[in-house]
Design a protein around this motif. Structure first.
Motif, PDB file in Angstrom:
ATOM      1  N   LYS A 252      -1.560 -36.052   5.212  1.00  0.00           N
ATOM      2  CA  LYS A 252      -1.350 -34.710   4.791  1.00  0.00           C
ATOM      3  C   LYS A 252      -1.276 -33.916   6.098  1.00  0.00           C
ATOM      4  CE  LYS A 252      -1.634 -31.225   2.700  1.00  0.00           C
ATOM      5  NZ  LYS A 252       0.291 -29.831   2.027  1.00  0.00           N
ATOM      6  N   VAL A 253       0.035 -33.294   6.695  1.00  0.00           N
ATOM      7  CA  VAL A 253      -0.323 -32.718   7.822  1.00  0.00           C
ATOM      8  C   VAL A 253      -0.916 -30.647   7.048  1.00  0.00           C
ATOM      9  CG1 VAL A 253       1.007 -30.839   8.843  1.00  0.00           C
ATOM     10  CG2 VAL A 253       1.970 -33.227   7.956  1.00  0.00           C
ATOM     11  N   ARG A 254      -2.365 -30.723   8.668  1.00  0.00           N
ATOM     12  CA  ARG A 254      -2.902 -29.324   8.335  1.00  0.00           C
ATOM     13  C   ARG A 254      -3.127 -29.065   9.087  1.00  0.00           C
ATOM     14  NH1 ARG A 254      -5.273 -30.388   3.746  1.00  0.00           N
ATOM     15  NH2 ARG A 254      -5.739 -32.782   3.259  1.00  0.00           N
ATOM     16  N   ALA A 255      -3.832 -27.263   8.930  1.00  0.00           N
ATOM     17  CA  ALA A 255      -3.193 -26.688   9.795  1.00  0.00           C
ATOM     18  C   ALA A 255      -3.190 -26.855  11.122  1.00  0.00           C
ATOM     19  CB  ALA A 255      -3.604 -25.234   9.608  1.00  0.00           C
ATOM     20  N   ARG A 256      -4.200 -27.846  11.719  1.00  0.00           N
ATOM     21  CA  ARG A 256      -5.343 -28.042  13.324  1.00  0.00           C
ATOM     22  C   ARG A 256      -3.802 -29.104  13.671  1.00  0.00           C
ATOM     23  NH1 ARG A 256      -8.642 -31.249  10.440  1.00  0.00           N
ATOM     24  NH2 ARG A 256      -8.106 -33.582   9.776  1.00  0.00           N
ATOM     25  N   ASP A 257      -3.015 -29.772  12.796  1.00  0.00           N
ATOM     26  CA  ASP A 257      -2.064 -31.367  13.400  1.00  0.00           C
ATOM     27  C   ASP A 257      -0.863 -29.581  14.071  1.00  0.00           C
ATOM     28  OD1 ASP A 257      -3.813 -32.857  12.325  1.00  0.00           O
ATOM     29  OD2 ASP A 257      -2.591 -32.418  10.537  1.00  0.00           O
ATOM     30  N   ILE A 258      -0.528 -28.799  13.692  1.00  0.00           N
ATOM     31  CA  ILE A 258       0.643 -27.842  13.734  1.00  0.00           C
ATOM     32  C   ILE A 258      -0.382 -27.974  15.625  1.00  0.00           C
ATOM     33  CG2 ILE A 258       1.771 -26.008  13.378  1.00  0.00           C
ATOM     34  CD1 ILE A 258       2.175 -28.154  11.361  1.00  0.00           C
ATOM     35  N   VAL A 259      -1.191 -27.023  15.515  1.00  0.00           N
ATOM     36  CA  VAL A 259      -2.030 -26.597  16.309  1.00  0.00           C
ATOM     37  C   VAL A 259      -1.687 -27.602  17.765  1.00  0.00           C
ATOM     38  CG1 VAL A 259      -4.219 -25.403  17.158  1.00  0.00           C
ATOM     39  CG2 VAL A 259      -3.239 -24.125  14.647  1.00  0.00           C
ATOM     40  N   GLY A 260      -2.056 -29.021  16.974  1.00  0.00           N
ATOM     41  CA  GLY A 260      -2.303 -29.991  17.989  1.00  0.00           C
ATOM     42  C   GLY A 260      -1.159 -30.434  18.665  1.00  0.00           C
ATOM     43  N   ALA A 261       0.387 -30.473  17.874  1.00  0.00           N
ATOM     44  CA  ALA A 261       1.300 -30.919  18.436  1.00  0.00           C
ATOM     45  C   ALA A 261       2.003 -29.962  20.162  1.00  0.00           C
ATOM     46  CB  ALA A 261       2.098 -30.795  17.564  1.00  0.00           C
ATOM     47  N   LYS A 262       0.617 -29.088  19.715  1.00  0.00           N
ATOM     48  CA  LYS A 262       2.256 -27.641  21.389  1.00  0.00           C
ATOM     49  C   LYS A 262       1.368 -28.748  22.471  1.00  0.00           C
ATOM     50  CE  LYS A 262       2.760 -24.058  23.617  1.00  0.00           C
ATOM     51  NZ  LYS A 262       4.127 -23.477  23.776  1.00  0.00           N
ATOM     52  N   GLY A 263       2.970 -29.683  23.121  1.00  0.00           N
ATOM     53  CA  GLY A 263       3.034 -30.117  24.231  1.00  0.00           C
ATOM     54  C   GLY A 263       2.518 -31.856  23.596  1.00  0.00           C
ATOM     55  N   SER A 264       2.899 -32.484  22.658  1.00  0.00           N
ATOM     56  CA  SER A 264       2.841 -33.252  22.559  1.00  0.00           C
ATOM     57  C   SER A 264       3.770 -34.259  21.988  1.00  0.00           C
ATOM     58  CB  SER A 264       1.345 -34.202  21.935  1.00  0.00           C
ATOM     59  OG  SER A 264       0.902 -33.528  20.613  1.00  0.00           O
ATOM     60  N   ARG A 265       4.528 -33.598  20.407  1.00  0.00           N
ATOM     61  CA  ARG A 265       5.597 -34.309  19.891  1.00  0.00           C
ATOM     62  C   ARG A 265       6.066 -32.913  19.103  1.00  0.00           C
ATOM     63  NH1 ARG A 265       4.853 -33.845  14.357  1.00  0.00           N
ATOM     64  NH2 ARG A 265       2.644 -33.636  13.595  1.00  0.00           N
ATOM     65  N   ARG A 266       7.464 -33.186  19.355  1.00  0.00           N
ATOM     66  CA  ARG A 266       8.501 -32.110  18.645  1.00  0.00           C
ATOM     67  C   ARG A 266       7.725 -31.953  17.211  1.00  0.00           C
ATOM     68  NH1 ARG A 266      12.680 -32.468  21.950  1.00  0.00           N
ATOM     69  NH2 ARG A 266      13.033 -31.302  24.020  1.00  0.00           N
ATOM     70  N   LEU A 267       8.267 -30.381  16.937  1.00  0.00           N
ATOM     71  CA  LEU A 267       7.358 -29.768  15.339  1.00  0.00           C
ATOM     72  C   LEU A 267       8.467 -29.497  14.401  1.00  0.00           C
ATOM     73  CD1 LEU A 267       4.152 -27.696  15.493  1.00  0.00           C
ATOM     74  CD2 LEU A 267       4.496 -29.628  14.920  1.00  0.00           C
ATOM     75  N   VAL A 268       8.546 -30.399  13.288  1.00  0.00           N
ATOM     76  CA  VAL A 268       9.783 -29.623  12.362  1.00  0.00           C
ATOM     77  C   VAL A 268       9.923 -29.163  11.265  1.00  0.00           C
ATOM     78  CG1 VAL A 268      11.776 -30.432  10.934  1.00  0.00           C
ATOM     79  CG2 VAL A 268      11.219 -31.858  12.585  1.00  0.00           C
TER      80      VAL A 268
ATOM     81  N   GLU B 254       6.461 -21.114  27.269  1.00  0.00           N
ATOM     82  CA  GLU B 254       5.961 -21.966  28.127  1.00  0.00           C
ATOM     83  C   GLU B 254       4.146 -20.432  28.344  1.00  0.00           C
ATOM     84  OE1 GLU B 254       9.541 -23.257  31.209  1.00  0.00           O
ATOM     85  OE2 GLU B 254       8.650 -20.615  31.336  1.00  0.00           O
ATOM     86  N   GLU B 255       4.777 -19.859  27.545  1.00  0.00           N
ATOM     87  CA  GLU B 255       3.552 -18.013  28.046  1.00  0.00           C
ATOM     88  C   GLU B 255       2.214 -18.861  26.543  1.00  0.00           C
ATOM     89  OE1 GLU B 255       2.313 -14.544  29.766  1.00  0.00           O
ATOM     90  OE2 GLU B 255       3.161 -15.730  30.061  1.00  0.00           O
ATOM     91  N   VAL B 256       2.553 -19.147  25.931  1.00  0.00           N
ATOM     92  CA  VAL B 256       1.381 -19.402  24.564  1.00  0.00           C
ATOM     93  C   VAL B 256       0.969 -20.693  24.335  1.00  0.00           C
ATOM     94  CG1 VAL B 256       2.299 -16.758  23.203  1.00  0.00           C
ATOM     95  CG2 VAL B 256       2.995 -18.883  23.068  1.00  0.00           C
ATOM     96  N   GLY B 257      -0.498 -20.944  24.093  1.00  0.00           N
ATOM     97  CA  GLY B 257      -0.517 -22.015  23.748  1.00  0.00           C
ATOM     98  C   GLY B 257      -0.662 -22.709  22.505  1.00  0.00           C
ATOM     99  N   ILE B 258       0.784 -21.676  21.732  1.00  0.00           N
ATOM    100  CA  ILE B 258       0.430 -21.371  20.137  1.00  0.00           C
ATOM    101  C   ILE B 258       2.246 -22.583  19.659  1.00  0.00           C
ATOM    102  CG2 ILE B 258      -1.071 -20.358  19.053  1.00  0.00           C
ATOM    103  CD1 ILE B 258       0.665 -18.367  18.363  1.00  0.00           C
ATOM    104  N   PRO B 259       2.365 -23.552  19.128  1.00  0.00           N
ATOM    105  CA  PRO B 259       3.738 -24.318  19.017  1.00  0.00           C
ATOM    106  C   PRO B 259       4.467 -23.174  18.477  1.00  0.00           C
ATOM    107  CG  PRO B 259       2.089 -25.439  17.663  1.00  0.00           C
ATOM    108  CD  PRO B 259       1.212 -24.604  18.238  1.00  0.00           C
ATOM    109  N   THR B 260       5.980 -22.661  19.056  1.00  0.00           N
ATOM    110  CA  THR B 260       6.734 -22.001  19.624  1.00  0.00           C
ATOM    111  C   THR B 260       7.853 -22.455  18.369  1.00  0.00           C
ATOM    112  OG1 THR B 260       7.845 -22.376  21.387  1.00  0.00           O
ATOM    113  CG2 THR B 260       7.038 -20.795  20.796  1.00  0.00           C
TER     114      THR B 260
END
Ligand code: KIV
Length: 270
Positions: A11-27, A201-207
């Protein structure tokens, strides 16, 4: 099949979305009903968006401005019944959060009761107080800046954003405000690619970008554009199938078989 969600992956949780920044591309992909949610989830996306684009894509409206909270509840609950493993994000429709902070929290709560696991709302600094209050109520929020279709009249139509340095500065301010307010991710719609790159580049949350180039942490498209089942496909979308003509072909064959007395065949009724 896992007990928690239907497609048998984690199950994908909110924390997995935040943690994806810089490690994998989100869809992220939209879905508006039960069978399409099952299919999109089986494909392995990270987030399913019950977008207010449903007004134009499946209700035949000419903008998202007519979409109501009741519409969003009906479609969000249909998607939730598919028990997706992807994070289920529901759009807050026009006028469900603008009038006041308390209206925003109440509307977000209504969507969560319908099955949403996060809500998305359009706007930057001007709605940071709504985002913060919804987050404080325990509901993850996805921001949405750039082209915000609910503001189409103020933006004078569906035009690419972030074309001037002044516009880019405003977008950067909006992105920072959305992040500071506690959003877990930020949709950037139809901006110049350079603007989306600077924000990413500026924000710490995934775009998560749509029509804003390749430099984001993820991409979102409308399902009906991907599968070729929309009446209008924006230039930034890619069609991977031609479902409209698959339906025309199948229903034409059915029509012809009924008229020729070929359908039903004995095994359909014996
Ligand atoms: O409503 C929607 O589908 C959206 C996406 C285009 C991001 O907001």
């Amino acid at each position: 099949m896992s007990g928690e969600c239907a497609s048998g992956r984690a199950k994908v949780r909110a924390r997995d979305i935040v943690g994806a920044k810089g490690s994998r591309r989100l869809v992220m992909v939209t879905a508006y009903d039960y069978p399409s949610a099952l299919a999109v989830d089986r494909a392995g996306v990270d987030m399913i968006l019950v977008g207010d684009s449903l007004g134009m894509v499946v209700l035949g409206l000419d903008s998202t401005l007519q979409v109501t909270l009741e519409d969003m509840v009906r479609h969000t609950s249909a998607v939730a019944r598919a028990r997706p493993c992807a994070l289920l994000v529901a759009d807050m429709p026009f006028m469900s959060y603008e009038p006041s902070v308390s209206r925003a929290v109440e509307s977000a709560g209504v969507l969560v009761r319908a099955g949403a696991e996060a809500v998305k709302l359009e706007g930057g600094s001007e709605y940071a107080d709504r985002i913060r209050a919804i987050v404080n109520a325990g509901i993850p929020v996805v921001g949405h800046i750039g082209l915000t279709p609910q503001r189409m009249h103020r933006l004078s139509g569906y035009r690419r954003q972030g074309k001037t340095e002044e516009e880019v500065k405003r977008l950067l301010e909006d992105a920072r405000s959305v992040e500071e307010a506690g959003a877990i991710a930020l949709v950037i719609e139809y901006t110049k690619a350079d603007a989306a790159k600077r924000i990413t580049e500026e924000v710490g949350i995934p775009t998560i970008c749509i029509g804003s180039g390749p430099h984001c942490d993820g991409q979102v498209l409308v399902l009906h554009d991907i599968i070729g089942f929309s009446t209008f496909t924006p230039p930034f979308a890619k069609r991977y199938a031609d479902v409209f003509n698959v339906i025309v072909e199948a229903v034409s064959r059915f029509t012809s078989e009924v008229r020729r007395g070929v359908f039903p065949e004995p095994h359909h009724y014996k």
